[in-house]
Scaffold this motif. Structure first.
Motif, PDB file in Angstrom:
ATOM      1  N   VAL A  53     -23.150  41.989   4.437  1.00 41.09           N
ATOM      2  CA  VAL A  53     -23.633  42.497   5.750  1.00 41.09           C
ATOM      3  C   VAL A  53     -23.148  44.088   5.846  1.00 41.09           C
ATOM      4  O   VAL A  53     -23.718  45.138   6.049  1.00 41.09           O
ATOM      5  N   ALA A  54     -21.966  44.260   5.214  1.00 39.05           N
ATOM      6  CA  ALA A  54     -21.464  45.612   5.171  1.00 39.05           C
ATOM      7  C   ALA A  54     -22.326  46.580   4.701  1.00 39.05           C
ATOM      8  O   ALA A  54     -22.522  47.806   5.240  1.00 39.05           O
ATOM      9  N   ILE A  55     -22.703  46.208   3.344  1.00 38.62           N
ATOM     10  CA  ILE A  55     -23.468  47.267   2.678  1.00 38.62           C
ATOM     11  C   ILE A  55     -24.904  47.410   3.368  1.00 38.62           C
ATOM     12  O   ILE A  55     -25.482  48.550   3.474  1.00 38.62           O
ATOM     13  N   GLY A  59     -26.281  51.339   4.768  1.00 40.67           N
ATOM     14  CA  GLY A  59     -27.537  51.581   4.119  1.00 40.67           C
ATOM     15  C   GLY A  59     -28.544  51.774   5.511  1.00 40.67           C
ATOM     16  O   GLY A  59     -29.683  51.886   5.087  1.00 40.67           O
ATOM     17  N   TRP A  60     -28.047  51.306   6.730  1.00 42.38           N
ATOM     18  CA  TRP A  60     -29.285  50.937   7.725  1.00 42.38           C
ATOM     19  C   TRP A  60     -30.093  52.266   8.122  1.00 42.38           C
ATOM     20  O   TRP A  60     -31.076  52.294   8.333  1.00 42.38           O
ATOM     21  N   ALA A  77     -15.993  54.360  -3.756  1.00 40.12           N
ATOM     22  CA  ALA A  77     -15.903  53.268  -2.601  1.00 40.12           C
ATOM     23  C   ALA A  77     -16.950  52.212  -2.927  1.00 40.12           C
ATOM     24  O   ALA A  77     -16.657  51.047  -2.439  1.00 40.12           O
ATOM     25  N   ALA A  78     -18.180  52.512  -3.225  1.00 43.06           N
ATOM     26  CA  ALA A  78     -19.175  51.535  -3.271  1.00 43.06           C
ATOM     27  C   ALA A  78     -18.843  50.636  -4.300  1.00 43.06           C
ATOM     28  O   ALA A  78     -18.997  49.248  -4.206  1.00 43.06           O
ATOM     29  N   ASP A 117     -25.205  56.568  15.363  1.00 39.54           N
ATOM     30  CA  ASP A 117     -25.241  55.851  13.990  1.00 39.54           C
ATOM     31  C   ASP A 117     -24.385  54.618  14.271  1.00 39.54           C
ATOM     32  O   ASP A 117     -23.493  54.196  13.682  1.00 39.54           O
ATOM     33  N   GLY A 118     -25.379  53.647  15.221  1.00 37.81           N
ATOM     34  CA  GLY A 118     -24.591  52.392  15.550  1.00 37.81           C
ATOM     35  C   GLY A 118     -24.179  51.461  14.509  1.00 37.81           C
ATOM     36  O   GLY A 118     -23.184  51.016  14.054  1.00 37.81           O
ATOM     37  N   PRO A 119     -25.164  51.056  13.719  1.00 34.87           N
ATOM     38  CA  PRO A 119     -25.078  50.275  12.538  1.00 34.87           C
ATOM     39  C   PRO A 119     -23.989  50.976  11.439  1.00 34.87           C
ATOM     40  O   PRO A 119     -23.072  49.847  10.944  1.00 34.87           O
ATOM     41  N   GLY A 120     -23.992  51.932  11.169  1.00 34.82           N
ATOM     42  CA  GLY A 120     -22.989  52.653  10.126  1.00 34.82           C
ATOM     43  C   GLY A 120     -21.683  52.493  10.710  1.00 34.82           C
ATOM     44  O   GLY A 120     -20.695  52.108   9.969  1.00 34.82           O
ATOM     45  N   ARG A 121     -21.322  52.737  12.159  1.00 37.95           N
ATOM     46  CA  ARG A 121     -20.042  52.453  12.731  1.00 37.95           C
ATOM     47  C   ARG A 121     -19.612  51.039  12.533  1.00 37.95           C
ATOM     48  O   ARG A 121     -18.597  50.622  12.113  1.00 37.95           O
TER      49      ARG A 121
END
Length: 427
Positions: A53-55, A59-60, A77-78, A117-121
């Motif tokens: 889910v975090a990935i 990348g959203w 980090a990836a 950038d809500g999904p990224g945060r």
């Protein structure tokens, strides 16, 4: 299945004796283990879905086109994020070191993300939470190892014993297959990254080179490669640690769960004991018939040193080394070689923190138990027959000596004085 000797003969116990791992001490050892929610198997699987889910969240947004070629800033980090579940399961010490670095990098990147950038945060905060959970679980596992090691050493006392002279070949090369496999995969991943970096740096600025394919393929190689390499180094160190000098020793029990796993128990005379920790019992982990302990007739040996079906009850062994998750131990036990000799066999195995087992309550089984049961039943039948014979011959007056017409001299001769009253009152 029934060639294992239940109790070790005196000749199998090292000079000076070996203390029995008492059930109460083993229970304290068992309770010192990490909670199941932080166990290597459950904890690793619990990390898989949140990592995915975090990935997806990270990348959203629309990818930023780099000024030149491929972006390399977040690649380490990836690798750490994708490999977090496998690292947690196989190399907790490395997880303790890697998670703070991953969390620090994520927080640094989070400070530069736009508010839009809500999904990224959300993904960044999820990564930080995962790092905290993985760090806590790995640290608790390492602390549980130290606690169990200390409890095992206390139960063994101050005495130390030399390992058996002959050890399995697999013990000598423990960890090498994983080291070689992990090292080979790391070299392949390094070659891919070197190729991608060289093409990226040598590309025309107006036509940047996209090395995403090489990055992804190298990542898929690096994740299992680093886990195997770390696990192999740890296994090799655990095996070599046994040869640093004389080791603590305890008398324990071994019971088979299946054809793959076996379990350590405490005192084999205490039926209240619970399975403690598992190991894989394979042919390459065992050296059979190392030295002869006793010889003689089968009847005498099976009577004095009865065998067991080790899938039904544990048998006794000497354990060398301190048992805990990830440790390597040596086990020496007694077994029948044919029917006229008892010899020792040696196991060298790493211990796995397996929690589920299919073990039923103890029950005596094996050839000796069957012979003993047959003898007890035969003795019981003989006693019943003797008692029945006395009752039918000299029982009641109505059946033993019947009526007065049948009670003459024949009854007197057959029953004797002991039955005089029964015959005398027939009229």
């Amino acid at each position: 299945m029934s060639d294992k000797v239940k109790y070790l003969p005196e000749a199998a116990i090292p000079d000076g004796g070996v203390p029995v791992w008492r059930t109460e001490d083993a229970e304290r050892w068992r309770k010192a283990a990490v909670p199941a929610v932080f166990g290597p198997v459950f904890g690793a699987w619990a990390l898989v879905l949140p990592v995915f889910v975090a990935i997806v969240l990270l990348g959203w947004g629309d990818p930023q086109v780099p000024d030149r070629g491929t972006s390399w800033d977040g690649y380490p980090a990836a690798v750490l994020l994708v490999g977090l579940p496998l690292w947690y399961r196989m190399i907790p010490a490395a997880t303790v070191l890697a998670t703070p670095a991953l969390a620090g990098y994520t927080l640094f990147e989070l400070a530069g993300l736009p508010a839009s950038d809500g999904p990224g945060r959300v993904g960044s905060w999820l990564v930080v939470a995962l790092c905290g959970a993985a760090f806590t679980g790995a640290l608790l596992r390492l602390r549980a190892r130290r606690a169990q090691c200390a409890l095992a050493l206390a139960a063994a006392g101050d005495g130390r014993r030399e390992l058996p002279d002959e050890l399995p070949r697999r013990h000598r090369r423990r960890g090498l297959p994983m080291i070689l496999t992990g090292g080979g995969l790391c070299l392949a991943a390094a070659a891919l990254l070197w190729w991608a970096l060289a093409r990226d740096l040598g590309a025309d600025p107006e036509h940047p080179y996209d090395a995403t394919g090489q990055q992804v393929l190298a990542l898929l190689l690096l994740v299992p490669a680093t886990a195997l390499l770390g696990r192999g180094v740890g296994a090799r160190r655990a095996a070599r640690r046994l040869h640093a000098g004389p080791q603590p020793a305890l008398r324990v029990g071994i019971r088979g769960d299946s054809l793959t796993y076996s379990w350590l128990y405490a005192d084999v005379r205490d039926t209240s004991g619970k399975p403690l920790i598992a190991f894989r019992d394979g042919v390459e982990n065992t050296v059979r018939h190392v030295r002869t302990l006793l010889g003689g007739s089968e009847e005498r040996l099976r009577t004095e040193h009865h065998d067991v079906n080790w899938f039904c009850e544990p048998f006794e062994a000497v354990l060398y080394g301190a048992p805990f998750e990830g440790a390597e131990v040596v086990l020496e036990y007694a077994a029948y070689y044919g029917n006229t000799r008892i010899t020792t066999s040696v196991l060298a195995v790493p211990l796995h923190p397996r929690r589920r087992h299919g073990l039923n309550p103890w029950r005596a089984a094996g050839r000796s138990a069957v012979l003993k049961e047959r003898k007890e039943r035969a003795a019981h039948r003989a006693k019943a027959a003797e008692s029945g014979s006395g009752t039918s011959g000299c029982g009641t007056s109505s059946s033993g000596c019947g009526s007065s017409s049948s009670c003459g001299s024949s009854c007197g001769s057959s029953c004797g004085g002991g039955c005089g009253g029964g015959c005398g009152g027939g009229d």
